[in-house]
Design an enzyme around this catalytic site. Sequence first.
Site, short mmCIF file in Angstrom:
data_model
loop_
_atom_site.label_atom_id
_atom_site.label_comp_id
_atom_site.label_asym_id
_atom_site.label_seq_id
_atom_site.Cartn_x
_atom_site.Cartn_y
_atom_site.Cartn_z
N HIS A 54 44.71 15.20 -2.70
CA HIS A 54 44.52 15.15 -1.24
C HIS A 54 45.02 16.44 -0.59
O HIS A 54 44.33 17.03 0.23
CB HIS A 54 45.27 13.93 -0.66
CG HIS A 54 45.26 13.87 0.84
ND1 HIS A 54 44.12 13.58 1.57
CD2 HIS A 54 46.25 14.09 1.74
CE1 HIS A 54 44.42 13.61 2.86
NE2 HIS A 54 45.71 13.92 3.00
N GLN A 90 44.77 15.56 15.90
CA GLN A 90 45.70 16.11 14.91
C GLN A 90 45.55 17.63 14.76
O GLN A 90 46.53 18.37 14.75
CB GLN A 90 45.43 15.43 13.55
CG GLN A 90 46.35 15.88 12.42
CD GLN A 90 45.94 15.25 11.07
OE1 GLN A 90 45.00 14.46 10.98
NE2 GLN A 90 46.66 15.62 10.02
#
Length: 423
Positions: free
Chosen positions: A140, A247
Site C-alpha cells: 500500500h 486529504q
Amino acid sequence: MIKANNPKIKSWLEIPADSDFSIQNIPFGVFKYKNNAPKVCTRIGDLIIDLAKANDLGYFADLRIPKSVFRNTYLNDFMALGKKTTRAVRDRISDLFNKRVKKWNSRDLIADFSYPAEQVSMLLPVKVGDYTDFYSSIEHATNLGKLFRDPKNALLPNWRHLPVGYHGRASSIIVSGTPIRRPKGQQMPAGAKKPVYGPCRLLDFELEMAFVIGKSSELGHPVTTNQAEDYIFGLTLFNDWSARDIQKWEYVPLGPFLGKNFASHISPWIITLDALEPFRVKGPNQRPKVLPYLEYEGERNYDVQLEVQIQPEGSEAKRVSLSNFKYMYWNMCQQLAHHTVNGCNVNVGDMMASGTISGKNKNSYGSMLEISMGGKHSIKMPDGSERKFILDGDTVIMKGWCEKDGVRVGFGEASGKVLPAIP
Ligand code: CA
C-alpha cells in the site's frame, strides 16, 4: 494449546459449515434485545449468547466475575479482567457447547440465555479511548508513493525503519450498519488557483484490521515486542473511510486530519488473539535489519483472508478486493513496541489500526485509490454502473476469516452505507 482452540471440538448445537462463528471462535461483543439494557455476549453459529444472564445463572461462578462486567455497554471492563480470566471464560463457553461435555448438553438449558442473531442489535463493542492508525503494508505504501510522489522512490526513507503512524480520532469510530454522510470540506481541484468547499468527490474505503488494548501500560514504561501480545485483547475489521480530495489538500505538513476523521466502521465482534493463535504465520523478511527494540521472535503475522465488496443501491454486491492480513510488513507487536518506546502509555479500549492492507496483485488492493490507479481506471458493477470511488447509496462491506484444519474463525462484517452529504 488453548483449550477452546482444539479443532476436534464439535458442538451439539447445529452450526452452519460456512459460519464465521464456529465453536472455536467465541468472539465477544455487546448486544441489545428490544428495549433492554445492553449486555456483553458471544455468538455461536446463529445464536447470540447473553453472558450477563449466564453469569447470573452461575456458569462462571468459580471465576468470580462481578455482574457489572457483563451488564455493560462496552467490553472494556471484561477485557481489563486480564487474559487469565477472559481465557477461562472462553474455555467455559466452549465447554457449554461442547458435544462431549455432558454436564450442560441441553438446548433447554441455554434457552434462558440465547437469542437468534437476527433478533438483536449489535452495538459498538468497545469504548475507544485513543485511536492510532498505522501505515504498515509495504504494498500500500509503495502504491501510494508511486501515485502521489516519485515512482522510483515510492517509499520514504523512514518507512523500512519504523512503523509509520498517526493519532486518529476515536469519537467517529462506529459499528457496522451505521450509515454515514458523505463528508464536506476544502479541496484544491487540479488546475484550480483557489480551494473550494463542498462534498468530497473522491470518497474511498481503506481495508484494515485493528487491535484492541486489553491491558493498560504505565506512562514512561515501554511495552517490548515480547510483552506486546499480553496487551492485545483481540482484533476487529476496520474500514478507515478516507476523503482523498480533502486529504490531498490538507495533509502537508502534519498528516491526515479531516480527510480521515469523519467515520471509521468496525465489525461488532472482537475476535480474541487467543482464537487467532492457530493461524499464526511468518511475516515478510524485513530488510534492512530493524533496530533492536523492533526485533521480535517467532511468528507474529496472522493468516486472515480479507474481502471488500461494494453494493450499489438496489443492486447485488461485487467483490472488489481479496487481500490478507499476513501481508503486513510491520506486525502488531512491533507497532505496539514502537508506539510506546518513547514512554507513551496505552489504556484498555485503545484501538490501533493496521493501515490499508494491500497485496501484490491488482485484485488484492485495499482502497479504490489503488484499484482505480488514482481515478484513471473504473471498475464495472453488476448493475452496469462504473466506480472509480464510492458513490452515494453504495454500501461498502468488509469481511474477514481464517480457515485451517476444518475450522473457520470469522470476523463477521464491517459494512456501512454512504448517504448524500448534508445540504
Ligand atoms: Ca488508514
